[in-house]
Design a protein around this motif. Sequence first.
Motif, PDB file in Angstrom:
ATOM      1  N   LYS A  92       5.350   5.747   8.424  1.00  0.00           N
ATOM      2  CA  LYS A  92       5.269   7.120   8.912  1.00  0.00           C
ATOM      3  C   LYS A  92       4.412   7.989   8.000  1.00  0.00           C
ATOM      4  O   LYS A  92       3.967   9.065   8.399  1.00  0.00           O
ATOM      5  CB  LYS A  92       6.674   7.711   9.017  1.00  0.00           C
ATOM      6  CG  LYS A  92       7.559   7.021  10.046  1.00  0.00           C
ATOM      7  CD  LYS A  92       8.973   7.586  10.018  1.00  0.00           C
ATOM      8  CE  LYS A  92       9.878   6.853  10.994  1.00  0.00           C
ATOM      9  NZ  LYS A  92      11.285   7.358  10.928  1.00  0.00           N
ATOM     10  N   ARG A  93       4.181   7.532   6.775  1.00  0.00           N
ATOM     11  CA  ARG A  93       3.484   8.340   5.790  1.00  0.00           C
ATOM     12  C   ARG A  93       2.073   7.845   5.484  1.00  0.00           C
ATOM     13  O   ARG A  93       1.294   8.568   4.871  1.00  0.00           O
ATOM     14  CB  ARG A  93       4.308   8.402   4.496  1.00  0.00           C
ATOM     15  CG  ARG A  93       5.578   9.222   4.667  1.00  0.00           C
ATOM     16  CD  ARG A  93       6.420   9.278   3.416  1.00  0.00           C
ATOM     17  NE  ARG A  93       7.460  10.299   3.567  1.00  0.00           N
ATOM     18  CZ  ARG A  93       7.342  11.578   3.239  1.00  0.00           C
ATOM     19  NH1 ARG A  93       6.200  11.995   2.705  1.00  0.00           N
ATOM     20  NH2 ARG A  93       8.326  12.421   3.408  1.00  0.00           N
ATOM     21  N   VAL A  94       1.756   6.624   5.893  1.00  0.00           N
ATOM     22  CA  VAL A  94       0.418   6.075   5.667  1.00  0.00           C
ATOM     23  C   VAL A  94      -0.160   5.643   7.014  1.00  0.00           C
ATOM     24  O   VAL A  94       0.405   4.800   7.702  1.00  0.00           O
ATOM     25  CB  VAL A  94       0.450   4.870   4.705  1.00  0.00           C
ATOM     26  CG1 VAL A  94      -0.977   4.354   4.472  1.00  0.00           C
ATOM     27  CG2 VAL A  94       1.098   5.249   3.383  1.00  0.00           C
ATOM     28  N   LEU A 125      -0.571   1.438  -0.724  1.00  0.00           N
ATOM     29  CA  LEU A 125      -1.175   0.308  -0.002  1.00  0.00           C
ATOM     30  C   LEU A 125      -0.263  -0.913   0.028  1.00  0.00           C
ATOM     31  O   LEU A 125      -0.571  -1.897   0.698  1.00  0.00           O
ATOM     32  CB  LEU A 125      -2.508  -0.076  -0.652  1.00  0.00           C
ATOM     33  CG  LEU A 125      -3.758   0.604  -0.083  1.00  0.00           C
ATOM     34  CD1 LEU A 125      -4.919   0.442  -1.045  1.00  0.00           C
ATOM     35  CD2 LEU A 125      -4.116   0.035   1.268  1.00  0.00           C
ATOM     36  N   ILE A 126       0.882  -0.852  -0.677  1.00  0.00           N
ATOM     37  CA  ILE A 126       1.829  -1.970  -0.613  1.00  0.00           C
ATOM     38  C   ILE A 126       2.330  -2.188   0.812  1.00  0.00           C
ATOM     39  O   ILE A 126       2.816  -3.268   1.148  1.00  0.00           O
ATOM     40  CB  ILE A 126       3.035  -1.769  -1.548  1.00  0.00           C
ATOM     41  CG1 ILE A 126       3.849  -0.540  -1.150  1.00  0.00           C
ATOM     42  CG2 ILE A 126       2.589  -1.704  -3.005  1.00  0.00           C
ATOM     43  CD1 ILE A 126       5.183  -0.447  -1.855  1.00  0.00           C
ATOM     44  N   SER A 127       2.203  -1.165   1.649  1.00  0.00           N
ATOM     45  CA  SER A 127       2.671  -1.298   3.033  1.00  0.00           C
ATOM     46  C   SER A 127       1.656  -1.999   3.922  1.00  0.00           C
ATOM     47  O   SER A 127       1.910  -2.215   5.115  1.00  0.00           O
ATOM     48  CB  SER A 127       2.973   0.084   3.620  1.00  0.00           C
ATOM     49  OG  SER A 127       1.795   0.883   3.683  1.00  0.00           O
ATOM     50  N   THR A 137      -1.519 -11.469   0.496  1.00  0.00           N
ATOM     51  CA  THR A 137      -2.256 -10.368  -0.112  1.00  0.00           C
ATOM     52  C   THR A 137      -2.035 -10.397  -1.619  1.00  0.00           C
ATOM     53  O   THR A 137      -0.899 -10.574  -2.078  1.00  0.00           O
ATOM     54  CB  THR A 137      -1.787  -9.019   0.449  1.00  0.00           C
ATOM     55  OG1 THR A 137      -1.941  -9.011   1.866  1.00  0.00           O
ATOM     56  CG2 THR A 137      -2.606  -7.874  -0.140  1.00  0.00           C
ATOM     57  N   TYR A 138      -3.119 -10.233  -2.382  1.00  0.00           N
ATOM     58  CA  TYR A 138      -3.056 -10.238  -3.842  1.00  0.00           C
ATOM     59  C   TYR A 138      -3.569  -8.896  -4.362  1.00  0.00           C
ATOM     60  O   TYR A 138      -4.523  -8.345  -3.823  1.00  0.00           O
ATOM     61  CB  TYR A 138      -3.931 -11.346  -4.430  1.00  0.00           C
ATOM     62  CG  TYR A 138      -3.610 -12.739  -3.948  1.00  0.00           C
ATOM     63  CD1 TYR A 138      -2.802 -13.589  -4.693  1.00  0.00           C
ATOM     64  CD2 TYR A 138      -4.140 -13.220  -2.748  1.00  0.00           C
ATOM     65  CE1 TYR A 138      -2.510 -14.875  -4.257  1.00  0.00           C
ATOM     66  CE2 TYR A 138      -3.858 -14.495  -2.302  1.00  0.00           C
ATOM     67  CZ  TYR A 138      -3.045 -15.317  -3.056  1.00  0.00           C
ATOM     68  OH  TYR A 138      -2.769 -16.592  -2.612  1.00  0.00           O
ATOM     69  N   ARG A 159       7.246  -5.827  -3.415  1.00  0.00           N
ATOM     70  CA  ARG A 159       8.348  -5.576  -2.481  1.00  0.00           C
ATOM     71  C   ARG A 159       8.059  -6.073  -1.080  1.00  0.00           C
ATOM     72  O   ARG A 159       8.966  -6.517  -0.370  1.00  0.00           O
ATOM     73  CB  ARG A 159       8.661  -4.074  -2.425  1.00  0.00           C
ATOM     74  CG  ARG A 159       9.385  -3.572  -3.674  1.00  0.00           C
ATOM     75  CD  ARG A 159      10.049  -2.256  -3.402  1.00  0.00           C
ATOM     76  NE  ARG A 159      11.057  -2.382  -2.362  1.00  0.00           N
ATOM     77  CZ  ARG A 159      11.320  -1.434  -1.461  1.00  0.00           C
ATOM     78  NH1 ARG A 159      10.626  -0.306  -1.472  1.00  0.00           N
ATOM     79  NH2 ARG A 159      12.252  -1.604  -0.557  1.00  0.00           N
ATOM     80  N   PHE A 160       6.809  -5.992  -0.638  1.00  0.00           N
ATOM     81  CA  PHE A 160       6.462  -6.420   0.712  1.00  0.00           C
ATOM     82  C   PHE A 160       5.553  -7.644   0.694  1.00  0.00           C
ATOM     83  O   PHE A 160       4.770  -7.865   1.617  1.00  0.00           O
ATOM     84  CB  PHE A 160       5.817  -5.274   1.486  1.00  0.00           C
ATOM     85  CG  PHE A 160       6.698  -4.058   1.583  1.00  0.00           C
ATOM     86  CD1 PHE A 160       7.952  -4.129   2.169  1.00  0.00           C
ATOM     87  CD2 PHE A 160       6.284  -2.848   1.049  1.00  0.00           C
ATOM     88  CE1 PHE A 160       8.769  -3.011   2.243  1.00  0.00           C
ATOM     89  CE2 PHE A 160       7.094  -1.722   1.109  1.00  0.00           C
ATOM     90  CZ  PHE A 160       8.346  -1.807   1.704  1.00  0.00           C
TER      91      PHE A 160
END
Length: 292
Positions: A92-94, A125-127, A137-138, A159-160
């Motif tokens: 919702k924020r990115v 950008l972790i999302s 993804t690295y 975390r993701f």
Amino acid sequence: MKRWERLIFRLFTVIARCPFGLLYRLSDLLAFILNYIVRYRKAIIRGNMRKSLPKFSEEKIRCVQRLFYRNLSDYIFETLSCLRLNFETLQKRVEYEGIEFFEKYHSEKKNVFLLIGHLFNWEWLISLGPKLPQKQTYAIYKPINTSLINQLMNTIRGRFGTINLPLAQSVRSLMQLPNDGEHVFLVLGDQSPQKRKIRYSLPFLNQETGVYNGFDKIARKKNMRILYGNILRKKRGHYIIRFVPIEAQGKKFRENEIAEKFFALLEVNILEQPDNWLWSHRRWKHQKGIDF
């Protein structure tokens, strides 16, 4: 981690549970302290802005500097919030634009370099990983001496599903992994290189700037695809990240063409929202003709 670092990390987890309204009040307080009491790196920030933004008046530079402190403080608390934010809240924020390029390169079976600058808030950008067709993804990063911060970044970025890849190991890993379209590498490409590692310089923000060009060499050698992540602050706590392809002028990239196009895109991005870039780091501590 040492005992005091573990205690601080626990404090971070407590702060991360606060609602955003309270986090931004804390951020306002921190921004005031950094700007008016501690005067955090004020001379470096002002010097960087004067050289990089020669058309800006002193009044406008002071305005940009004031907003920068607020954005820097927001970045700190937004990053801490990643310790507890769920994927749905981040969505919702990115807002992402250009995800289709990842799908295109996946179908072409080509790995992707995603080049970004120190624009707030790059940590959100972790999302991105769960939205992509690629399997892994690295995040290529340079470890620092403080184990507390390394642990914080490893926890947040993982975390993701993103894997933190230390810079010293990245070249070997990149060369060994197959270029099969299943891997995305996030690179903060605007860091200041060590003096002995400067192999190329280019005009950037009104100054001749020594740059890392390792990503340029690897991408050309492996025939990878390149995207630039254009980060803009939509409003407080909300961002738009637009993915822009970096493509060769001819059939293949010439040497350092990727680096040149990345820094050109980054400069446009910075000038669009100059208060949203990390002015406090000593980006031009090495001068051409003196240090390299």
